[in-house]
Design a protein around this motif. Structure first.
Motif, PDB file in Angstrom:
ATOM      1  N   ALA A   1      37.460  45.880  49.200  1.00 28.01           N
ATOM      2  CA  ALA A   1      38.524  44.977  48.762  1.00 28.01           C
ATOM      3  C   ALA A   1      37.967  43.598  48.409  1.00 28.01           C
ATOM      4  CB  ALA A   1      39.592  44.859  49.846  1.00 28.01           C
ATOM      5  N   ILE A   2      37.058  43.085  49.252  1.00 28.83           N
ATOM      6  CA  ILE A   2      36.473  41.765  48.974  1.00 28.83           C
ATOM      7  C   ILE A   2      35.646  41.804  47.684  1.00 28.83           C
ATOM      8  CG2 ILE A   2      34.754  40.108  49.784  1.00 28.83           C
ATOM      9  CD1 ILE A   2      35.746  40.561  52.590  1.00 28.83           C
ATOM     10  N   LEU A   3      34.880  42.882  47.490  1.00 28.45           N
ATOM     11  CA  LEU A   3      34.077  42.996  46.262  1.00 28.45           C
ATOM     12  C   LEU A   3      34.967  43.025  45.027  1.00 28.45           C
ATOM     13  CD1 LEU A   3      31.341  43.384  44.888  1.00 28.45           C
ATOM     14  CD2 LEU A   3      31.593  45.847  45.258  1.00 28.45           C
ATOM     15  N   ALA A   4      36.085  43.771  45.108  1.00 21.95           N
ATOM     16  CA  ALA A   4      37.010  43.832  43.967  1.00 21.95           C
ATOM     17  C   ALA A   4      37.602  42.456  43.664  1.00 21.95           C
ATOM     18  CB  ALA A   4      38.120  44.843  44.262  1.00 21.95           C
TER      19      ALA A   4
ATOM     20  N   LEU B   1      47.187  33.179  45.367  1.00 18.56           N
ATOM     21  CA  LEU B   1      47.491  34.462  46.009  1.00 18.56           C
ATOM     22  C   LEU B   1      46.220  35.256  46.272  1.00 18.56           C
ATOM     23  CD1 LEU B   1      49.653  36.463  46.961  1.00 18.56           C
ATOM     24  CD2 LEU B   1      49.731  37.361  44.609  1.00 18.56           C
ATOM     25  N   THR B   2      45.356  35.374  45.275  1.00 18.09           N
ATOM     26  CA  THR B   2      44.138  36.165  45.461  1.00 18.09           C
ATOM     27  C   THR B   2      43.160  35.466  46.409  1.00 18.09           C
ATOM     28  OG1 THR B   2      43.206  35.181  43.434  1.00 18.09           O
ATOM     29  CG2 THR B   2      44.323  37.310  43.229  1.00 18.09           C
ATOM     30  N   LEU B   3      43.115  34.127  46.388  1.00 15.36           N
ATOM     31  CA  LEU B   3      42.258  33.410  47.328  1.00 15.36           C
ATOM     32  C   LEU B   3      42.745  33.589  48.768  1.00 15.36           C
ATOM     33  CD1 LEU B   3      41.506  30.070  45.430  1.00 15.36           C
ATOM     34  CD2 LEU B   3      39.852  31.825  46.080  1.00 15.36           C
TER      35      LEU B   3
ATOM     36  N   LEU C   1      34.866  40.224  42.068  1.00 13.83           N
ATOM     37  CA  LEU C   1      34.645  40.547  40.650  1.00 13.83           C
ATOM     38  C   LEU C   1      35.756  39.959  39.786  1.00 13.83           C
ATOM     39  CD1 LEU C   1      33.445  44.261  40.916  1.00 13.83           C
ATOM     40  CD2 LEU C   1      32.070  42.267  40.283  1.00 13.83           C
ATOM     41  N   ARG C   2      36.970  39.972  40.314  1.00 16.98           N
ATOM     42  CA  ARG C   2      38.092  39.361  39.580  1.00 16.98           C
ATOM     43  C   ARG C   2      37.902  37.854  39.467  1.00 16.98           C
ATOM     44  NH1 ARG C   2      43.768  40.315  38.816  1.00 16.98           N
ATOM     45  NH2 ARG C   2      44.947  38.356  38.779  1.00 16.98           N
ATOM     46  N   HIS C   3      37.504  37.208  40.572  1.00 11.71           N
ATOM     47  CA  HIS C   3      37.323  35.756  40.560  1.00 11.71           C
ATOM     48  C   HIS C   3      36.129  35.328  39.714  1.00 11.71           C
ATOM     49  CE1 HIS C   3      39.548  35.522  44.688  1.00 11.71           C
ATOM     50  NE2 HIS C   3      40.365  35.760  43.679  1.00 11.71           N
ATOM     51  N   SER C   4      35.119  36.178  39.596  1.00 15.32           N
ATOM     52  CA  SER C   4      33.913  35.838  38.827  1.00 15.32           C
ATOM     53  C   SER C   4      34.036  36.187  37.349  1.00 15.32           C
ATOM     54  CB  SER C   4      32.699  36.564  39.416  1.00 15.32           C
ATOM     55  OG  SER C   4      32.439  36.144  40.737  1.00 15.32           O
TER      56      SER C   4
END
Length: 362
Positions: free
Chosen positions: A40-43, A63-65, A46-49
């Motif tokens: 979950a953290i990796l996903a 929300l995602t943070l 990848l979204r944040h990067s």
């Protein structure tokens, strides 16, 4: 390649944390929790990067943070300090998604927060410092590689845009040169052909002389087309003044010419020749002129070109159905060498075009 490097680095950090957890003595359910949390953290990372993630709506970023923060800190109750490497992803995401002042402040808070679980476990000072430093370093690496990937994409997009702009500029240059060079020649051919038509019945000898002039203008037009195709645009102002006098005289337009030039660069001479050619073309096409005044004077390091004519009646329009863009072309040429153009009606029926450009170009 930059994106591949980013993904591989994130995967490597995730695998290192997974290996640390598998090396500890954990129950089966703990291993499942570790795998799910890491995935979950990796996903999320990848979204944040991803390029453009910082332009998402603020509520989505928050929300995602928040989800990443929960997935980062809650597992500490199960895995303790062995989970510490994942806080680096959160630190990098804060830098990527939040304004600089807020992001860097929270980045420091995340780094310092790793001292709490290590201290509660009774770890040594060196271990506490190591966990805080490694978290901050992971955050910097995550931020740097993510920004690198985004910048590489922007550079490639900018390069494509610059290529497109260069092609468009070349098309505009070709269209402008073709208009400036051929407009005058075709107008002269049309005018002289009409004159020949009138002269043939009663002045055949004069008509034959005008035919020779038409042939000469046609040859010059052909040479101009070849020069445009080669991108070679040097023109002589003095030659253009002579051609203008001849064409205006053939149109029964009284012409007064005053030329006083010193040393003028080739570029300046070419631009002024194009200006004069377009101005004379406009006199022939857009007015019912009886008189035209042409002046080219060098003064205080500048060349002043003036073309003024009468007969610019408001009710007179060009018979061609095709519009022109001559004045816009001239403004572009003149401004490119640091000059200025002023054009407009004077006293209702007179039109005046004045151009001032530096005599020498650096």
């Amino acid at each position: 390649m930059a994106h591949v490097i980013l993904v591989m680095a994130l995967l490597s950090y995730t695998v290192v944390t997974l290996l640390n957890l598998l090396g500890a003595d954990m129950a089966g359910y703990q291993q499942v929790i570790a795998l799910v949390s890491l995935a979950a953290i990796l996903a999320l990372q990848l979204r944040h990067s991803a390029p453009g993630a910082n332009r998402a709506p603020l509520w989505q970023r928050c929300l995602t943070l928040t989800a990443q923060a929960l997935l980062t800190y809650l597992p500490f109750f199960v895995f303790q300090a062995e989970w510490g490497a994942m806080a680096g992803f959160l630190a990098g995401s804060l830098l990527l998604l939040l304004p600089a002042r807020v992001g860097w402040s929270l980045y420091g808070v995340v780094g310092a927060s790793l001292s709490v679980p290590a201290a509660l476990e009774g770890r040594s000072v060196l271990v506490v410092v190591y966990l805080c430093q490694s978290t901050l370093l992971t955050g910097l690496v995550t931020y740097g590689l993510s920004r690198l990937s985004e910048l590489v994409k922007e550079v490639h997009s900018a390069r494509d845009e610059l290529t497109h702009m260069a092609v468009t500029e070349e098309r505009l240059r070709f269209a402008r040169d073709l208009h400036d060079l051929l407009g005058f020649s075709l107008s002269a051919i049309t005018l002289k052909s009409e004159l020949i038509h009138r002269l043939i019945p009663q002045h055949p000898q004069r008509a034959r002389e005008e035919v020779q002039d038409v042939l000469s203008v046609a040859r010059d037009a052909l040479a101009d087309v070849r020069r445009v195709a080669r991108g070679f645009q040097d023109m002589s102002l003095e030659q253009e003044v002579s051609s203008a006098r001849s064409v205006l005289s053939a149109a029964d337009i009284g012409t007064t010419v005053r030329v006083s030039l010193g040393s003028v660069s080739t570029q300046t001479s070419s631009v002024l020749a194009a200006v004069l050619r377009e101005a004379v073309t406009n006199v022939l096409r857009h007015s019912k002129a009886d008189n035209c005044n042409i002046e080219a004077i060098q003064l205080d390091g500048n060349v002043h070109l003036l073309v003024a004519n009468d007969g610019a009646a408001p009710d007179h329009h060009e018979h061609s159905v095709h519009g022109g863009s001559g004045l816009m072309n001239l403004e572009a040429r003149v401004r490119a060498i640091g000059g200025e153009v002023k054009a407009g009606r004077v006293d209702g029926t007179r039109f005046r075009l004045r151009v001032v450009v530096p005599a020498e170009q650096e």
